[in-house]
Design an enzyme around this catalytic site. Structure first.
Site, PDB file in Angstrom:
ATOM      1  N   GLN A   1       0.803  -1.221   0.000  1.00 32.28           N
ATOM      2  CA  GLN A   1       0.000   0.000   0.000  1.00 32.28           C
ATOM      3  C   GLN A   1       0.842   1.279   0.000  1.00 32.28           C
ATOM      4  O   GLN A   1       0.335   2.332  -0.370  1.00 32.28           O
ATOM      5  CB  GLN A   1      -0.960  -0.017   1.189  1.00 32.28           C
ATOM      6  CG  GLN A   1      -1.970  -1.160   1.086  1.00 32.28           C
ATOM      7  CD  GLN A   1      -2.918  -1.200   2.268  1.00 32.28           C
ATOM      8  OE1 GLN A   1      -2.625  -1.831   3.279  1.00 32.28           O
ATOM      9  NE2 GLN A   1      -4.049  -0.532   2.159  1.00 32.28           N
TER      10      GLN A   1
ATOM     11  N   HIS B   1      -1.656  -5.507 -12.701  1.00 32.07           N
ATOM     12  CA  HIS B   1      -1.111  -5.357 -14.062  1.00 32.07           C
ATOM     13  C   HIS B   1      -1.915  -6.143 -15.097  1.00 32.07           C
ATOM     14  O   HIS B   1      -2.060  -5.704 -16.233  1.00 32.07           O
ATOM     15  CB  HIS B   1       0.357  -5.812 -14.104  1.00 32.07           C
ATOM     16  CG  HIS B   1       1.250  -4.933 -13.279  1.00 32.07           C
ATOM     17  ND1 HIS B   1       2.497  -5.307 -12.830  1.00 32.07           N
ATOM     18  CD2 HIS B   1       1.062  -3.678 -12.797  1.00 32.07           C
ATOM     19  CE1 HIS B   1       3.032  -4.327 -12.127  1.00 32.07           C
ATOM     20  NE2 HIS B   1       2.175  -3.330 -12.087  1.00 32.07           N
TER      21      HIS B   1
ATOM     22  N   ASP C   1       2.230   0.448  -7.950  1.00 34.11           N
ATOM     23  CA  ASP C   1       3.586   0.468  -8.539  1.00 34.11           C
ATOM     24  C   ASP C   1       4.480   1.515  -7.867  1.00 34.11           C
ATOM     25  O   ASP C   1       5.659   1.275  -7.649  1.00 34.11           O
ATOM     26  CB  ASP C   1       3.521   0.790 -10.042  1.00 34.11           C
ATOM     27  CG  ASP C   1       3.016  -0.391 -10.862  1.00 34.11           C
ATOM     28  OD1 ASP C   1       2.676  -1.430 -10.265  1.00 34.11           O
ATOM     29  OD2 ASP C   1       2.958  -0.261 -12.103  1.00 34.11           O
TER      30      ASP C   1
ATOM     31  N   ARG D   1       3.921   0.269  12.968  1.00 36.02           N
ATOM     32  CA  ARG D   1       3.670  -1.056  12.405  1.00 36.02           C
ATOM     33  C   ARG D   1       3.730  -0.971  10.882  1.00 36.02           C
ATOM     34  O   ARG D   1       3.044  -0.143  10.280  1.00 36.02           O
ATOM     35  CB  ARG D   1       2.285  -1.555  12.843  1.00 36.02           C
ATOM     36  CG  ARG D   1       1.910  -2.860  12.171  1.00 36.02           C
ATOM     37  CD  ARG D   1       0.524  -3.375  12.582  1.00 36.02           C
ATOM     38  NE  ARG D   1       0.253  -4.580  11.831  1.00 36.02           N
ATOM     39  CZ  ARG D   1      -0.819  -4.792  11.073  1.00 36.02           C
ATOM     40  NH1 ARG D   1      -1.792  -3.903  11.012  1.00 36.02           N
ATOM     41  NH2 ARG D   1      -0.955  -5.906  10.403  1.00 36.02           N
TER      42      ARG D   1
ATOM     43  N   HIS E   1       1.333  -9.196   4.669  1.00 36.07           N
ATOM     44  CA  HIS E   1       0.145  -8.343   4.535  1.00 36.07           C
ATOM     45  C   HIS E   1      -0.315  -8.419   3.064  1.00 36.07           C
ATOM     46  O   HIS E   1      -0.241  -7.447   2.322  1.00 36.07           O
ATOM     47  CB  HIS E   1       0.463  -6.915   4.971  1.00 36.07           C
ATOM     48  CG  HIS E   1      -0.734  -6.077   5.297  1.00 36.07           C
ATOM     49  ND1 HIS E   1      -0.878  -5.392   6.488  1.00 36.07           N
ATOM     50  CD2 HIS E   1      -1.857  -5.789   4.594  1.00 36.07           C
ATOM     51  CE1 HIS E   1      -2.021  -4.724   6.493  1.00 36.07           C
ATOM     52  NE2 HIS E   1      -2.632  -4.940   5.347  1.00 36.07           N
TER      53      HIS E   1
ATOM     54  N   ASN F   1      -1.526 -10.690   8.556  1.00 29.40           N
ATOM     55  CA  ASN F   1      -2.525  -9.649   8.723  1.00 29.40           C
ATOM     56  C   ASN F   1      -3.855 -10.115   8.134  1.00 29.40           C
ATOM     57  O   ASN F   1      -3.952 -10.384   6.938  1.00 29.40           O
ATOM     58  CB  ASN F   1      -2.107  -8.367   7.982  1.00 29.40           C
ATOM     59  CG  ASN F   1      -3.187  -7.294   8.076  1.00 29.40           C
ATOM     60  OD1 ASN F   1      -3.384  -6.708   9.133  1.00 29.40           O
ATOM     61  ND2 ASN F   1      -3.921  -7.061   6.988  1.00 29.40           N
ATOM     62  N   GLU F   2      -4.871 -10.194   8.981  1.00 36.02           N
ATOM     63  CA  GLU F   2      -6.249 -10.454   8.571  1.00 36.02           C
ATOM     64  C   GLU F   2      -6.438 -11.734   7.758  1.00 36.02           C
ATOM     65  O   GLU F   2      -6.690 -11.693   6.534  1.00 36.02           O
ATOM     66  CB  GLU F   2      -6.818  -9.244   7.815  1.00 36.02           C
ATOM     67  CG  GLU F   2      -6.914  -8.001   8.678  1.00 36.02           C
ATOM     68  CD  GLU F   2      -7.842  -6.932   8.099  1.00 36.02           C
ATOM     69  OE1 GLU F   2      -8.240  -7.030   6.937  1.00 36.02           O
ATOM     70  OE2 GLU F   2      -8.187  -6.003   8.850  1.00 36.02           O
TER      71      GLU F   2
ATOM     72  N   ASN G   1      -7.374  -5.954  14.419  1.00 32.58           N
ATOM     73  CA  ASN G   1      -7.758  -4.856  13.532  1.00 32.58           C
ATOM     74  C   ASN G   1      -9.247  -4.648  13.737  1.00 32.58           C
ATOM     75  O   ASN G   1     -10.039  -5.586  13.553  1.00 32.58           O
ATOM     76  CB  ASN G   1      -7.508  -5.199  12.065  1.00 32.58           C
ATOM     77  CG  ASN G   1      -6.036  -5.146  11.708  1.00 32.58           C
ATOM     78  OD1 ASN G   1      -5.189  -4.824  12.550  1.00 32.58           O
ATOM     79  ND2 ASN G   1      -5.727  -5.449  10.464  1.00 32.58           N
TER      80      ASN G   1
ATOM     81  N   TYR H   1     -12.583  -2.005  12.994  1.00 28.15           N
ATOM     82  CA  TYR H   1     -13.072  -0.834  12.258  1.00 28.15           C
ATOM     83  C   TYR H   1     -14.521  -0.489  12.561  1.00 28.15           C
ATOM     84  O   TYR H   1     -14.884   0.666  12.661  1.00 28.15           O
ATOM     85  CB  TYR H   1     -12.908  -1.048  10.748  1.00 28.15           C
ATOM     86  CG  TYR H   1     -11.475  -0.885  10.298  1.00 28.15           C
ATOM     87  CD1 TYR H   1     -10.997   0.353   9.884  1.00 28.15           C
ATOM     88  CD2 TYR H   1     -10.587  -1.949  10.334  1.00 28.15           C
ATOM     89  CE1 TYR H   1      -9.675   0.530   9.490  1.00 28.15           C
ATOM     90  CE2 TYR H   1      -9.259  -1.791   9.945  1.00 28.15           C
ATOM     91  CZ  TYR H   1      -8.813  -0.540   9.522  1.00 28.15           C
ATOM     92  OH  TYR H   1      -7.508  -0.378   9.154  1.00 28.15           O
TER      93      TYR H   1
ATOM     94  N   GLU I   1      -4.740  -2.092  14.062  1.00 33.59           N
ATOM     95  CA  GLU I   1      -5.316  -1.148  13.093  1.00 33.59           C
ATOM     96  C   GLU I   1      -6.651  -0.649  13.606  1.00 33.59           C
ATOM     97  O   GLU I   1      -7.435  -1.417  14.177  1.00 33.59           O
ATOM     98  CB  GLU I   1      -5.608  -1.811  11.734  1.00 33.59           C
ATOM     99  CG  GLU I   1      -4.431  -1.977  10.844  1.00 33.59           C
ATOM    100  CD  GLU I   1      -4.814  -2.588   9.496  1.00 33.59           C
ATOM    101  OE1 GLU I   1      -5.899  -2.281   8.963  1.00 33.59           O
ATOM    102  OE2 GLU I   1      -4.007  -3.383   8.997  1.00 33.59           O
TER     103      GLU I   1
END
Ligand code: NOJ
Length: 492
Positions: free
Chosen positions: A28, A48, A61, A86, A131, A175-176, A318, A320, A384
């Site tokens: 990310q 891509h 990218d 993190r 991740h 992660n997740e 995490n 939200y 998160e």
């Protein structure tokens, strides 16, 4: 009366050793997708080869170009006064082909420099090994569906512990898992977009959990004695509650919790070990009805159960939002075929820029106290938590500030309730590539100008508010930054 309640709340302090940080992930923020000898990852491959799946046709990218801007990132951490940061490692930057026969010196150098820069300023690195950006070469062999995956993962983890473990003391294996396994191998949404409903996620879940446990034991046996760190896993634990008090809604909400996180948490954190009971029974029964010779959900042998049980020093959460669950008459064609549910949000919950993310009351508190009760009060880090705004929302992000203040009040409530919570990482340090939403949804405390080759970062109002909370260790609901100029305080 209202006033005195407020002032008591305002005086509540975060413990001095509570770790405040922010979080990001390699794909990310890093860019440099083929810099030096980096190998292709499944996200490079997807964006891509299939660009139209991303809302604004973008990719990672270059994204925030942390590959070339890491010193500025650490400067932002210092501006905020963070205790911890993190971030994740890109497996294919370290092992271009995924396997350990070829390591990348340039990959090592990048992460060594990044970590050194943090450590130099007293910022605790918290490192996620995976991740979502699997080396494409391993995906060509089936990725997490290949039974050899736990071996490949342990090999990679050992290289990483060896290389960075002298400075990194907080490790997160995955992660997740749900977003990896369900979204990636079942619903065909996340990379690698394998569409194997009702099969892929369970196969992946077992391999992921075994891989986690192998890495954990490798660390505890061969690295922790000399390096002295801790190793856990991060699971997305949104709060899931029944819409009504009916028995059907309550049962489906429990099954939904088991599907969303129990599948990955129970084998590691529960007394019994293995996959969650009710969900296992439901899948077994459905499988037979559907003509399969056995359950679509694999089992753990007793030996595997014992190996996995207790294999974590902490539970990374995490969190939200909240979903309300109601039972439906028929199995959803769009969700797992094993669930008879519908998700709901209440109209009065403030909405973010992401269709799944709303501000529900006591969301953090409900999730944390549930985990405390269910898993015997494990050590927890919130790895998160954050809020999205539209790409053109600008620097005055009062709705993000409202969200963070509410979440952090809940953190204090959870501490009061005896939850063994050690830290909080805000998602995210800066705007970044938000997977299928591309750059249309922004989670950063810092804005990133993606049109600018320098990828200039500018603090949003929320950055000043978060900084003030970290510094004072209290939540001052009246605080307004006097200017939007950011400086580094003494000692950072
Ligand atoms: C959780 C994921 O770990 C992260 O990569 C993502 O950007 C945030 N949720 C926000 O959707």
């Amino acid at each position: 009366m209202g006033c005195s309640a407020l002032s008591t709340k305002q005086e509540r302090r975060f413990p001095d050793d509570f770790l405040f940080g922010t979080a990001t992930a390699a794909y990310q923020i890093e860019g440099g997708w083929n810099a030096d000898d980096k190998g292709e990852s499944i996200w490079d491959h997807l964006t891509h080869n299939n660009p139209t799946v991303i809302k604004d046709l973008s990719n990672g990218d270059i994204t925030a170009d942390t590959y070339n801007n890491y010193k500025r990132d650490v400067e932002m951490m210092r501006e905020l006064g963070l205790d911890a940061y993190r971030f994740s490692l890109s497996w294919s930057r370290i092992l271009p082909n995924g396997l350990t026969n070829k390591v990348s010196e340039a990959g090592f150098a990048f992460y060594n420099n990044y970590i050194d820069e943090m450590v130099k300023y007293g910022i605790t690195p918290m490192v996620t090994l995976y991740h979502w950006d699997l080396p494409q070469k391993l995906q060509d062999l089936g990725g997490l569906a290949n039974p050899l995956f736990p071996e490949w993962y342990e090999d990679y983890a050992r290289v990483v512990f060896e290389q960075f473990g002298d400075r990194v003391k907080h490790w997160i294996t995955f992660n997740e898992p749900r977003e990896i396994c369900y979204e990636g191998y079942d619903a065909g949404r996340n990379a690698p977009q394998v569409n194997a409903t009702g099969i892929g996620s369970y196969l992946c879940a077992k391999n992921l959990v075994m891989a986690h446990a192998r890495a954990y034991h490798a660390y505890k046996n061969d690295f922790a004695p000399s390096q002295g760190g801790v190793c856990g896993i991060t699971i997305c634990v949104n709060w899931v509650a029944p819409l009504t008090d009916s028995e059907e809604d309550r049962f489906e909400a429990e099954l939904s919790r088991q599907g969303q996180w129990g599948l990955y948490a129970e084998p590691i954190f529960s007394e019994e070990g293995g996959f969650p009971k009710e969900l296992s029974e439901r899948v077994a029964q459905r499988s037979i009805e559907q003509g399969y010779p056995r359950s679509r959900m694999p089992e753990f042998t007793d030996e595997e159960k014992a190996f996995v049980k207790g294999a974590a020093d902490f539970f990374g959460v995490n969190h939200y939002t909240t979903f309300l669950i109601s039972a439906t008459e028929k199995f959803s064609e769009h969700a797992f075929s094993d669930f008879e549910t519908e998700n709901h949000y209440l109209d009065e919950w403030p909405k973010s820029a992401s269709d799944w993310l709303n501000l529900a009351p006591n969301s953090v508190l409900n999730a944390l106290t549930h985990l405390k009760e269910k898993y015997n009060n494990p050590v927890i880090y919130i790895t998160e938590n954050g809020w999205s705004t539209r790409h053109d929302a600008g620097l005055i992000d009062d709705d993000r500030i409202r969200y963070y203040r509410a979440a952090l009040e809940n953190v204090l409530d959870a501490l009061d309730a005896g939850v063994n919570l050690k830290g909080y990482m805000a998602w995210s340090l800066m705007d970044n590539f938000e997977w299928f939403a591309g750059y249309t949804e922004r989670f950063g405390l810092y804005e990133v100008d993606f049109e600018d080759p320098a990828r200039t970062r500018t603090p949003k109002k929320s950055a000043f508010v978060y900084k003030q909370i970290i510094k004072k260790r209290v939540i001052d609901h009246e605080y307004e930054p006097s200017s939007m100029t950011m400086t580094i305080d003494e000692g950072h």
